[in-house]
Design an enzyme around this catalytic site. Structure first.
Site, PDB file in Angstrom:
ATOM      1  N   ASP A  28      -2.981 -10.665  -2.461  1.00  0.00           N
ATOM      2  CA  ASP A  28      -3.524  -9.974  -1.229  1.00  0.00           C
ATOM      3  C   ASP A  28      -4.915  -9.769  -1.563  1.00  0.00           C
ATOM      4  O   ASP A  28      -5.565  -9.301  -2.595  1.00  0.00           O
ATOM      5  CB  ASP A  28      -2.773  -8.751  -0.949  1.00  0.00           C
ATOM      6  CG  ASP A  28      -3.188  -8.515   0.594  1.00  0.00           C
ATOM      7  OD1 ASP A  28      -2.119  -8.607   1.501  1.00  0.00           O
ATOM      8  OD2 ASP A  28      -4.257  -7.785   0.652  1.00  0.00           O
ATOM      9  N   ASP A  52      -4.961 -12.989   3.145  1.00  0.00           N
ATOM     10  CA  ASP A  52      -6.051 -12.498   3.704  1.00  0.00           C
ATOM     11  C   ASP A  52      -7.390 -12.749   2.863  1.00  0.00           C
ATOM     12  O   ASP A  52      -8.245 -12.527   3.283  1.00  0.00           O
ATOM     13  CB  ASP A  52      -5.990 -10.915   4.118  1.00  0.00           C
ATOM     14  CG  ASP A  52      -5.341  -9.894   2.987  1.00  0.00           C
ATOM     15  OD1 ASP A  52      -5.045 -10.662   1.888  1.00  0.00           O
ATOM     16  OD2 ASP A  52      -5.389  -8.813   3.301  1.00  0.00           O
ATOM     17  N   HIS A  61       0.907  -1.322   0.037  1.00  0.00           N
ATOM     18  CA  HIS A  61      -0.024   0.117   0.000  1.00  0.00           C
ATOM     19  C   HIS A  61       0.789   1.356  -0.090  1.00  0.00           C
ATOM     20  O   HIS A  61       0.315   2.458  -0.086  1.00  0.00           O
ATOM     21  CB  HIS A  61      -0.974  -0.062   1.201  1.00  0.00           C
ATOM     22  CG  HIS A  61      -1.755  -0.921   1.173  1.00  0.00           C
ATOM     23  ND1 HIS A  61      -3.054  -1.017   0.122  1.00  0.00           N
ATOM     24  CD2 HIS A  61      -2.492  -2.072   2.155  1.00  0.00           C
ATOM     25  CE1 HIS A  61      -3.584  -2.114   0.400  1.00  0.00           C
ATOM     26  NE2 HIS A  61      -3.391  -2.582   1.725  1.00  0.00           N
TER      27      HIS A  61
END
Length: 345
Positions: free
Chosen positions: A196, A285, A160
């Site tokens: 992800d 995740d 990010h």
């Protein structure tokens, strides 16, 4: 498969993040990396190495020097005004505000260089983040020297973080730093595949105008999932980078079957690009038990993921990103790595 790891990640331990309107304990915590490391050792995945200490200029190949200066100095500047708690921003610059002036006040600089309230800066954040980048570069160097694969057990994660902002638990973009490392070591073309749950907005932004690094991501639809403002399917690159960015957003609640269909399309794009090296932003995740993500993969699906990635038959660097179901995190992560190593040692 060799693993690169440093316990300096413990130096970054935020106390709270602002989530759903309240301060809650950070979902991104030291035990995440501890659980993965324990599983790597338990299954004898391979040799475990400590990272080299690389010059800061390697980080500045993808991050702006003023931003790196900020991260390195933030805690000292914070405590110099008498503060002792973790650092969180107090505002976010809006679209009609100026971005050409970096504030002098530390509160202003924190707000200037961040984009959310999930990534508290602590006394050890810079050391932990710099070491995570060193972990990624050390693993990249193993592959440059001939290893077929390596695992960079990075914490804090990185995808990010863009060239000059942090957020989403990320400060330095480990995957992007490693991809640039491959380029600087002579690889003509590098691909990054981000699996992800959350879109790797920082990685996309860093390489969006470039044709020498291909970025593909399978993730939660930003219409309903963090980080909300990047990750749509019509984002395909700009200028020289047109056609070198591919997003595959999926609805919350997506099944493993549908997720693997998207992964198959993403893998086909990587194959068409014909990279010299592949970086996997390995977030797990996508697991059905993750507390802040909404896909339905089970632990055995991560074995299938590793098997599919191995069939790309490329020199492959795994860089650890997200995954917040801590008790299952080690098993899910090493399932990917073990299945990959079985097919592509």
């Amino acid at each position: 498969m060799k693993t690169v790891y440093s316990d300096k990640h413990h130096l970054h331990h935020g106390q709270a993040e602002l989530f759903a309107g309240k301060l809650v304990p950070c979902f991104e915590m030291p035990s995440r990396a501890d659980m993965i490391f324990a599983e790597v050792k338990k299954r004898n995945l391979g040799e475990i190495l400590v990272p080299q200490n690389f010059d800061r200029t390697r980080i500045e190949r993808v991050h702006r020097p003023a931003y790196v200066d900020f991260l390195e100095q933030a805690w000292a500047d914070w405590t110099a005004i008498g503060e002792t708690t973790d650092i969180l921003p107090i505002c976010t610059p809006a679209r009609d505000m100026r971005s050409d002036r970096i504030p002098q006040n530390i509160h202003g600089r924190v707000s200037y260089f961040s984009f959310d309230t999930t990534a508290p800066i602590t006394s050890g954040t810079w050391t932990a983040a710099k070491t995570a980048a060193d972990v990624a570069l050390t693993a990249q160097n193993l592959i440059t020297k001939g290893a077929r694969s390596a695992f960079a057990l990075c914490r804090p994660p990185g995808h990010h973080a863009s060239s000059d902002y942090y957020g989403g638990y990320c400060f330095l973009n480990n995957a992007a730093i490693a991809a640039q490392g491959f380029r600087d070591a002579g690889a003509a073309r590098v691909a990054i595949l981000d699996v992800d749950y959350h879109h790797g907005n920082g990685t996309q932004s860093i390489f969006y105008d470039r044709s020498d690094v291909y970025f593909a991501s399978v993730h939660g639809d930003p219409a309903t999932s963090y980080p909300f403002f990047l990750g749509y399917g019509d984002e395909t690159g700009r200028g020289p980078g047109e056609g070198c960015n591919a997003n595959y957003p999926l609805a919350a609640g997506t099944s493993a079957e549908t997720w693997f269909e998207a992964l198959e399309i993403a893998c086909a794009g990587v194959q068409r690009y014909q990279p010299d090296a592949l970086v996997i932003s390995l977030g797990v995740d996508t697991y059905e038990g993750d507390p802040i993500s909404y896909f339905k993969l089970k632990s055995e699906d991560f074995l299938k993921m590793g098997d599919r990635l191995a069939r790309l038959d490329l020199p492959t660097l795994f860089v650890m990103e997200g995954g917040y179901a801590v008790e299952d995190l080690g098993v899910n992560t090493v399932n990917v790595l073990e299945a990959f190593a079985h097919k592509n040692p």
